[in-house]
Design a protein around this motif. Sequence first.
Motif, mmCIF file in Angstrom:
data_model
loop_
_atom_site.group_PDB
_atom_site.id
_atom_site.type_symbol
_atom_site.label_atom_id
_atom_site.label_comp_id
_atom_site.label_asym_id
_atom_site.label_seq_id
_atom_site.Cartn_x
_atom_site.Cartn_y
_atom_site.Cartn_z
ATOM 1 N N PRO A 69 -6.334 -10.549 118.532
ATOM 2 C CA PRO A 69 -6.453 -9.779 117.282
ATOM 3 C C PRO A 69 -7.584 -10.221 116.346
ATOM 4 N N PRO A 70 -7.819 -11.531 116.134
ATOM 5 C CA PRO A 70 -8.949 -11.890 115.259
ATOM 6 C C PRO A 70 -10.291 -11.401 115.795
ATOM 7 N N LEU A 71 -10.435 -11.401 117.113
ATOM 8 C CA LEU A 71 -11.698 -10.937 117.693
ATOM 9 C C LEU A 71 -11.841 -9.421 117.567
ATOM 10 N N ILE A 72 -10.746 -8.702 117.669
ATOM 11 C CA ILE A 72 -10.791 -7.254 117.422
ATOM 12 C C ILE A 72 -11.234 -7.006 115.988
ATOM 13 N N LEU A 73 -10.684 -7.761 115.059
ATOM 14 C CA LEU A 73 -11.067 -7.616 113.651
ATOM 15 C C LEU A 73 -12.543 -7.947 113.438
ATOM 16 N N ILE A 74 -13.029 -8.988 114.084
ATOM 17 C CA ILE A 74 -14.453 -9.349 113.974
ATOM 18 C C ILE A 74 -15.327 -8.232 114.533
ATOM 19 N N MET A 75 -14.935 -7.643 115.655
ATOM 20 C CA MET A 75 -15.731 -6.557 116.235
ATOM 21 C C MET A 75 -15.728 -5.323 115.329
ATOM 22 N N LEU A 76 -14.588 -5.009 114.747
ATOM 23 C CA LEU A 76 -14.538 -3.876 113.808
ATOM 24 C C LEU A 76 -15.416 -4.158 112.590
ATOM 25 N N GLY A 77 -15.381 -5.398 112.105
ATOM 26 C CA GLY A 77 -16.244 -5.776 110.988
ATOM 27 C C GLY A 77 -17.715 -5.691 111.350
ATOM 28 N N ASP A 102 -21.039 -4.100 121.089
ATOM 29 C CA ASP A 102 -19.872 -4.148 120.204
ATOM 30 C C ASP A 102 -18.764 -3.228 120.717
ATOM 31 N N ILE A 103 -19.137 -2.043 121.130
ATOM 32 C CA ILE A 103 -18.154 -1.066 121.613
ATOM 33 C C ILE A 103 -17.533 -1.530 122.930
ATOM 34 N N VAL A 104 -18.350 -2.043 123.836
ATOM 35 C CA VAL A 104 -17.813 -2.540 125.111
ATOM 36 C C VAL A 104 -16.873 -3.714 124.867
ATOM 37 N N MET A 105 -17.257 -4.635 124.009
ATOM 38 C CA MET A 105 -16.391 -5.787 123.713
ATOM 39 C C MET A 105 -15.086 -5.336 123.070
ATOM 40 N N LEU A 106 -15.164 -4.369 122.186
ATOM 41 C CA LEU A 106 -13.950 -3.854 121.547
ATOM 42 C C LEU A 106 -13.022 -3.228 122.586
ATOM 43 N N ILE A 107 -13.571 -2.459 123.493
ATOM 44 C CA ILE A 107 -12.761 -1.839 124.548
ATOM 45 C C ILE A 107 -12.131 -2.910 125.446
ATOM 46 N N LEU A 108 -12.905 -3.913 125.838
ATOM 47 C CA LEU A 108 -12.363 -4.982 126.675
ATOM 48 C C LEU A 108 -11.258 -5.757 125.953
ATOM 49 N N LEU A 109 -11.472 -6.021 124.662
ATOM 50 C CA LEU A 109 -10.429 -6.696 123.887
ATOM 51 C C LEU A 109 -9.162 -5.855 123.810
ATOM 52 N N LEU A 110 -9.325 -4.557 123.621
ATOM 53 C CA LEU A 110 -8.152 -3.672 123.570
ATOM 54 C C LEU A 110 -7.438 -3.614 124.920
ATOM 55 N N LEU A 111 -8.195 -3.635 126.019
ATOM 56 C CA LEU A 111 -7.582 -3.664 127.346
ATOM 57 C C LEU A 111 -6.773 -4.946 127.555
ATOM 58 N N ILE A 112 -7.350 -6.067 127.171
ATOM 59 C CA ILE A 112 -6.639 -7.344 127.294
ATOM 60 C C ILE A 112 -5.420 -7.353 126.382
ATOM 61 N N TRP A 113 -5.579 -6.837 125.168
ATOM 62 C CA TRP A 113 -4.455 -6.779 124.225
ATOM 63 C C TRP A 113 -3.310 -5.948 124.805
ATOM 64 N N GLN A 114 -3.644 -4.838 125.441
ATOM 65 C CA GLN A 114 -2.631 -3.992 126.069
ATOM 66 C C GLN A 114 -1.925 -4.768 127.188
ATOM 67 N N GLN A 115 -2.662 -5.510 127.990
ATOM 68 C CA GLN A 115 -2.081 -6.317 129.053
ATOM 69 C C GLN A 115 -1.145 -7.387 128.489
ATOM 70 N N VAL A 116 -1.578 -8.050 127.441
ATOM 71 C CA VAL A 116 -0.811 -9.156 126.852
ATOM 72 C C VAL A 116 0.487 -8.637 126.239
ATOM 73 N N LYS A 117 0.423 -7.493 125.601
ATOM 74 C CA LYS A 117 1.617 -6.956 124.960
ATOM 75 C C LYS A 117 2.693 -6.601 125.974
ATOM 76 N N GLY A 118 2.283 -6.119 127.133
ATOM 77 C CA GLY A 118 3.268 -5.659 128.097
ATOM 78 C C GLY A 118 3.525 -6.599 129.252
ATOM 79 N N TYR A 119 2.521 -7.394 129.593
ATOM 80 C CA TYR A 119 2.623 -8.206 130.800
ATOM 81 C C TYR A 119 1.995 -9.574 130.569
ATOM 82 N N LYS A 120 2.338 -10.492 131.427
ATOM 83 C CA LYS A 120 1.703 -11.810 131.404
ATOM 84 C C LYS A 120 0.377 -11.716 132.154
#
Length: 122
Positions: A69-77, A102-120
């Motif tokens: 989440p902090p990295l998502i916030l940094i990318m949005l900033g 910036d956009i690619v990193m944001l997408i990758l962070l969101l993909l990882i975030w989705q994985q972490v929320k649902g799965y190990k």
Amino acid sequence: MHITTWICYCIGYVFIVSSIMKLINGDFKGFFMSIGLPFPELTLFLVAITELACGMLIVGRMYMKLAVPPLILIMLGALYFTKIPVLWTDGLLTFAMNARLDIVMLILLLLIWQQVKGYKIN
């Protein structure tokens, strides 16, 4: 090796290198001052330390729920403060070119975030 492992390595690499450059390159201080952030030197330091710590955690695939989440916030900033003004002044194509990482990193962070929320992460 699972694809999420490679994504973690890529994300970590970008943020670790970016943080080190922020800490050793004096040009970033002037840049942070120019975009009108409050306490630009402290903000720069906090962003760099956050990028370094979270990037290292992501490479190690540790505490992902806290590191992403902090990295998502940094990318949005980064998009808001540095790329959106380009969109208004120089147009869509220049914005797209400047914001591509910036956009690619944001997408990758969101993909990882989705994985972490649902799965190990493996």
